[in-house]
Design a protein around this motif. Structure first.
Motif, PDB file in Angstrom:
ATOM      1  N   THR A 179     -37.666  -2.211 -12.366  1.00  0.00           N
ATOM      2  CA  THR A 179     -36.918  -2.142 -11.112  1.00  0.00           C
ATOM      3  C   THR A 179     -35.463  -2.548 -11.312  1.00  0.00           C
ATOM      4  O   THR A 179     -34.554  -1.907 -10.795  1.00  0.00           O
ATOM      5  CB  THR A 179     -37.574  -3.060 -10.046  1.00  0.00           C
ATOM      6  OG1 THR A 179     -38.903  -2.606  -9.820  1.00  0.00           O
ATOM      7  CG2 THR A 179     -36.807  -3.036  -8.741  1.00  0.00           C
ATOM      8  N   SER A 221     -35.763  -7.361  -7.816  1.00  0.00           N
ATOM      9  CA  SER A 221     -37.136  -7.865  -7.843  1.00  0.00           C
ATOM     10  C   SER A 221     -37.602  -8.240  -6.435  1.00  0.00           C
ATOM     11  O   SER A 221     -36.815  -8.660  -5.592  1.00  0.00           O
ATOM     12  CB  SER A 221     -37.210  -9.095  -8.753  1.00  0.00           C
ATOM     13  OG  SER A 221     -38.454  -9.720  -8.634  1.00  0.00           O
ATOM     14  N   ASP A 266     -42.906  -5.053 -14.168  1.00  0.00           N
ATOM     15  CA  ASP A 266     -42.472  -4.234 -13.028  1.00  0.00           C
ATOM     16  C   ASP A 266     -41.050  -4.584 -12.615  1.00  0.00           C
ATOM     17  O   ASP A 266     -40.256  -3.705 -12.274  1.00  0.00           O
ATOM     18  CB  ASP A 266     -43.420  -4.422 -11.837  1.00  0.00           C
ATOM     19  CG  ASP A 266     -44.791  -3.806 -12.072  1.00  0.00           C
ATOM     20  OD1 ASP A 266     -44.899  -2.903 -12.937  1.00  0.00           O
ATOM     21  OD2 ASP A 266     -45.742  -4.229 -11.399  1.00  0.00           O
ATOM     22  N   ASP A 267     -40.730  -5.887 -12.615  1.00  0.00           N
ATOM     23  CA  ASP A 267     -39.378  -6.312 -12.253  1.00  0.00           C
ATOM     24  C   ASP A 267     -38.346  -5.784 -13.245  1.00  0.00           C
ATOM     25  O   ASP A 267     -37.243  -5.396 -12.850  1.00  0.00           O
ATOM     26  CB  ASP A 267     -39.283  -7.841 -12.200  1.00  0.00           C
ATOM     27  CG  ASP A 267     -39.980  -8.424 -10.982  1.00  0.00           C
ATOM     28  OD1 ASP A 267     -40.210  -7.689 -10.007  1.00  0.00           O
ATOM     29  OD2 ASP A 267     -40.297  -9.627 -11.024  1.00  0.00           O
TER      30      ASP A 267
END
Length: 191
Positions: free
Chosen positions: A119, A127, A115-116
Motif C-alpha cells: 500500500t 497504512s 500489505d502495508d
C-alpha cells in the motif's frame, strides 16, 4: 527546515518531465546521505539516536542531485516519523564487488506488515494501522521514492516487521558507478 521543505515539493508530475543526461552529475552518495540525515534531523522535533555509516573509498555515482536527495530525505523522514523518541535511525552506504552502491535506512520503529508495504509504495497509499494513521503524511513518500528508483534502474527493497522496525534499501546499478580504476579521474568529472 527550509531545505527540507524545498525537497518535499517534488511530485509525480515533476518526475514525468524529461531528465537529460546533462542534468545528472558524478556525486558522492555518502556526502548526500550524510547531508540528508542532517537536514531531516534538524527539522525533527523528536529525540532519536542517529547513526551514519559509510564504507571508505566509495565510487562516485552519476545521479540527478535534487531527485536523489528527494529519495534520501523521504526515506530518512519516514524512519524519523515512525520511530519513537530514543529509537534508532541508521543510514548506511555500502558497495559490493561489482561497484553496486546500496544506501540503506533502518529504524527500530513501529514497522509494517506485507500489505502495508504494498500500500505504501502506491500513490497516496497509507497504512490502515492506527499507529501509522496517528503520524502526519499524505502517502506520497515511498511512492515517490519507488518512482525515482525505478527511473534510475535501481532496486528498492523494503524489509519490515510490525513492532520491530523497517529497513529500506536502494541499490544502484553498476553502470551508474565510476569504476574504481577510474577514481583518479574523479576530480575532472566532479567539477
Amino acid at each position: 527546515a527550509l531545505a527540507l521543505a524545498r525537497f518535499q515539493f517534488l511530485s509525480r508530475s515533476d518526475l514525468s518531465s524529461d531528465v537529460h543526461d546533462d542534468d545528472e552529475e558524478w556525486l558522492s552518495v555518502s556526502e548526500l546521505a550524510s547531508r540528508a540525515l542532517d537536514i531531516v534531523s534538524a527539522a525533527s522535533t523528536g529525540r532519536r539516536r542517529r547513526v551514519f555509516d559509510a564504507e571508505p573509498n566509495l565510487p562516485l555515482v552519476r545521479l540527478h542531485r535534487a531527485r536523489f536527495m528527494q529519495v534520501l530525505i523521504n526515506l530518512i523522514d519516514n524512519a524519523e516519523k515512525f520511530t519513537d523518541d530514543n529509537g534508532l535511525v541508521q543510514v548506511s552506504v555500502t558497495v559490493d564487488a561489482q561497484s553496486r552502491l546500496t544506501i540503506a535506512v533502518q529504524d527500530d520503529g513501529i514497522g509494517m506488515n506485507d500489505d502495508d508495504i504494498a500500500t505504501c509504495t502506491s500513490a497516496f497509499g497509507r497504512s490502515r494501522d492506527p499507529l501509522v494513521r496517528q503520524r502526519n503524511g499524505v502517502g506520497l513518500g515511498l511512492s515517490l521514492v519507488a518512482s525515482i528508483v525505478d527511473r534510475l534502474g535501481a532496486k528498492l527493497t523494503i524489509d519490515s516487521r510490525l513492532g520491530r522496525g523497517t529497513r529500506v534499501s536502494v541499490t544502484l546499478p553498476e553502470e551508474r558507478s565510476l569504476r574504481p580504476n577510474l577514481r583518479e579521474l574523479a576530480p575532472a568529472f566532479a567539477g
